[in-house]
Design a protein around this motif. Structure first.
Motif, PDB file in Angstrom:
ATOM      1  N   CYS A  87       0.851  -1.192   0.000  1.00  8.87           N
ATOM      2  CA  CYS A  87       0.000   0.000   0.000  1.00  8.87           C
ATOM      3  C   CYS A  87       0.886   1.241   0.000  1.00  8.87           C
TER       4      CYS A  87
ATOM      5  N   THR B 243       0.597   3.602   1.932  1.00  5.21           N
ATOM      6  CA  THR B 243       0.913   3.883   3.340  1.00  5.21           C
ATOM      7  C   THR B 243       2.215   3.182   3.750  1.00  5.21           C
TER       8      THR B 243
ATOM      9  N   HIS C  52      -0.051  -4.276   5.723  1.00  2.00           N
ATOM     10  CA  HIS C  52      -1.345  -4.323   6.419  1.00  2.00           C
ATOM     11  C   HIS C  52      -2.480  -4.763   5.500  1.00  2.00           C
TER      12      HIS C  52
ATOM     13  N   CYS D 262      -7.034  -2.990   2.252  1.00  5.70           N
ATOM     14  CA  CYS D 262      -6.853  -1.566   2.565  1.00  5.70           C
ATOM     15  C   CYS D 262      -7.300  -0.742   1.375  1.00  5.70           C
TER      16      CYS D 262
HETATM   17 ZN    ZN Z   1      -3.105   0.839   3.236  1.00  8.82          ZN
END
Ligand code: ZN
Ligand code: ZN
Length: 332
Positions: free
Chosen positions: A42, A44, A64, A151
């Motif tokens: 991701c 992130t 995640h 996500c």
């Molecule tokens: Zn994410």
């Protein structure tokens, strides 16, 4: 076990993740030990690895969007059985007692834990998660295809919800990576017309292939005024362009956890009851609703698969807009 360990944040060009041996994690009360099959990569993770999000645990194992199978049950864990396929999301756990948790806004919890940031995540052969924050994964998707739902998919879905887009409406999507390529499938399912603004021409083509009615550059004005906008690209200079493209009373929802500074806004772009808002994390309800819808549509994920040991290469590709859809690490 093998894991990709971040000892200290650094630019991904320096390959900061160390593929190495670490001790196997042990399931505590209420936790599951999950044997990881695949973990999505991701944006992130990029913010964690490069330190745009301040370090909260060091060293840390990122990741995640974990899909795997229950290998062991901690004490008092009884929601799943050994071998069940589960998904572990960004929202690792919440406190359950703060004012936000009690009000059904657990995404805003005052004391949350985040997978792959405040606790170790899924760039590893095994990982831990509290069973109450884990999702059963619907059939019909491979492990690699399911990972980005956890996500990119769930946050994209919450962003659509918060944008207030309604059936038959015109939606703008800025940035066309992993989250956008899933959100567009939900939007199309809701009979929404999608206009995609993204800097990379390959991503513009992907948007058109996936049913966008129009695609152009990030600061190009779309050919129609928009009822709602979701911004996935982490670039603050998009915000004025998005507000200018928006109808009166419309909402711009910012889907990212980090964004470069937003330039000064002319009040006229915001006036007429336009709304600018961020999207933070998700509730378990968002995740459950989205995974049910994903199975019903059914959502298809475009993925590019990398072996776990090549996590640095996956992050570099993501940073360079070189991923069509979502990057996924294959683990076991
Ligand atoms: Zn994410
Ligand atoms: Zn809380």
């Amino acid at each position: 076990m093998k894991a990709c360990l971040l000892r200290s944040p650094a630019r991904v060009e320096t390959n900061p993740l160390d593929f190495t041996d670490v001790p196997d994690p042990l399931a505590q009360d209420g936790q599951l030990l999950v044997k990881v099959a695949a973990c999505g990569v991701c944006r992130t993770d990029l913010h964690v690895v490069e330190g745009e999000l301040p370090p909260r645990k060091s060293p840390v194992i990122p990741g995640h969007q974990v899909v795997g199978r229950v290998e062991k049950l901690g004490g008092k864990a009884g929601r799943f059985r050994l071998g069940d396929r589960v998904g572990i999301p960004w929202l690792h756990r919440t406190c359950g007692v703060c004012e936000y948790c009690r009000a059904g806004k657990e995404n805003l919890c005052n004391h949350p834990e985040f997978t792959g940031y405040t606790v170790d995540g899924g760039y590893a052969e095994y990982t831990l998660a509290p069973e109450q924050f884990v999702y059963p994964i619907p059939e019909g998707l491979t492990d690699e295809q399911a990972a980005p739902l956890l996500c990119a998919g769930i946050i994209g879905f919450r962003s659509l919800r918060l944008s207030g887009i309604e059936p038959g409406g015109k939606l703008g999507i800025y940035g066309f990576g992993a989250a956008a390529h899933l959100a567009i499938q939900v939007a199309r399912h809701w009979k929404v017309d999608v206009y995609a603004m993204t800097r990379d021409t390959r991503h513009q083509k992907l948007a058109l292939d996936m049913g966008a009615v129009w695609a152009g550059g990030t600061v190009e004005q779309p050919p129609a005024k928009l009822d709602a906008v979701v911004v996935f690209a982490p670039a603050g200079e998009i915000v004025p362009a998005a507000l200018k493209a928006l109808k009166k009373g419309g909402t711009v929802a910012l889907g990212g956890i980090h964004m470069s500074p937003i330039p000064p806004l002319d009040y006229n772009w915001l006036y007429q009851e336009r709304v600018l808002r961020s999207v933070a994390n998700n509730t378990r309800r968002d995740g459950e609703d989205f995974l049910r819808l994903a199975a019903e549509i059914p959502i298809r994920t475009e993925i590019e698969v990398f072996p776990l040991r090549d996590a640095n290469r996956a992050l570099n590709s993501l940073k360079n807009d070189a991923i069509r859809g979502a990057a996924v690490l294959r683990v076991n």
